[in-house]
Design an enzyme around this catalytic site. Structure first.
Site, PDB file in Angstrom:
ATOM      1  N   TYR A  82       1.353 -13.970  -4.424  1.00 31.51           N
ATOM      2  CA  TYR A  82       1.634 -13.275  -3.169  1.00 31.51           C
ATOM      3  C   TYR A  82       2.728 -14.002  -2.396  1.00 31.51           C
ATOM      4  CZ  TYR A  82       0.763 -10.942   1.300  1.00 31.51           C
ATOM      5  OH  TYR A  82       0.890 -10.217   2.460  1.00 31.51           O
ATOM      6  N   LYS A 125       6.509 -12.503  -1.382  1.00 33.52           N
ATOM      7  CA  LYS A 125       6.993 -12.372  -0.006  1.00 33.52           C
ATOM      8  C   LYS A 125       8.230 -13.234   0.246  1.00 33.52           C
ATOM      9  CE  LYS A 125       4.039  -9.302   1.347  1.00 33.52           C
ATOM     10  NZ  LYS A 125       4.475  -7.930   1.659  1.00 33.52           N
TER      11      LYS A 125
END
Length: 244
Positions: free
Chosen positions: A149, A153
């Site tokens: 994750y 990002k």
């Protein structure tokens, strides 16, 4: 702040629930013509029931060509919010190729795909467009069990800057918002455990997680002409987490 999106066609991805859903409703309230996209048709139907002016689109963003076809059918679009995202959480040593590919396909590749189509059309029409990508504080600060994750990002932030650099000459602005934990369905995946959430809260100077409306406010501002000289930024909505 008096904002009106009358006459603007706005696409919001990941609009079935959480931040995307509330954003779609807010933009419709501000008189924008909203197109809400999500994989989950059942969530979109409840959104449509709440505001019948919102047009709904059910598509799996992992499918590159199907996504392109769906987006081309709703052109022109004047403003875009790339909000759709997934979080595959777990220890670095135990995460799988499937989880890696899913995260990157939804969180990064879909932004590239959709933005390419919509910005290309903006250029042809010579309009001053605005694109907002929903990133995270996890793009800057590593979080335990968030390796894929965080990586996705981080990619979103750099893609945002690169898009802003190349599209600025066409008067298309591209920015990101980077929230701390928001207790949506996705937020609860990582932070529902009170002991774990307290460890995060202890690092936030304001001592609380973000409310959905606070993230929506930031997105609306960056979409609007109120931010007409702002492009290429990653705006933290994090209560000071990244300042510590």
């Amino acid at each position: 702040m008096n904002i009106c999106f009358e006459g603007k066609r706005i696409l919001v991805t990941g609009a079935g629930q959480g931040i995307g859903r509330d954003l779609a409703l807010r933009l419709a309230k501000y008189k924008g013509k909203v197109f809400a996209l999500s994989k989950r048709l059942e969530f979109l139907k409840t959104l449509k029931n709440e505001d019948s002016t919102i047009e709904i689109i059910s598509v799996d963003l992992v499918d590159w060509n199907t996504t392109r076809t769906a987006i081309e059918k709703i052109l022109p679009i004047d403003m875009l919010v790339n909000n759709a995202g997934v979080a595959c959480l777990g220890p670095f040593l135990k995460l799988s190729e499937k989880q890696f590919d899913l995260t990157m396909n939804v969180n990064v590749k879909a932004i590239f795909n959709i933005s390419q189509i919509i910005s290309g059309d903006m250029i042809e029409r010579k309009i001053h467009g605005s694109i907002v990508n929903v990133s995270s504080q996890a793009s800057v600060a590593a979080l335990k069990d968030h390796s894929i994750y965080c990586a996705s990002k981080g990619a979103v932030d750099m893609l945002t800057k690169s898009m802003a650099l190349e599209l600025g000459v066409y008067n298309i602005r591209v920015n990101s918002v980077n929230p701390t934990v928001v207790m949506t369905a996705m937020g609860r995946l990582g932070w529902d455990d009170p002991k774990k959430s307290q460890s995060m809260l202890d690092k936030i100077p304001l001592g609380r997680f973000a409310e959905v409306d606070e993230v929506v406010d930031a997105i609306v501002y960056l979409l609007s002409d109120r931010s007409s000289m702002i492009t290429g930024v990653a705006l933290p909505v994090d209560g000071g987490f990244l300042a510590t």
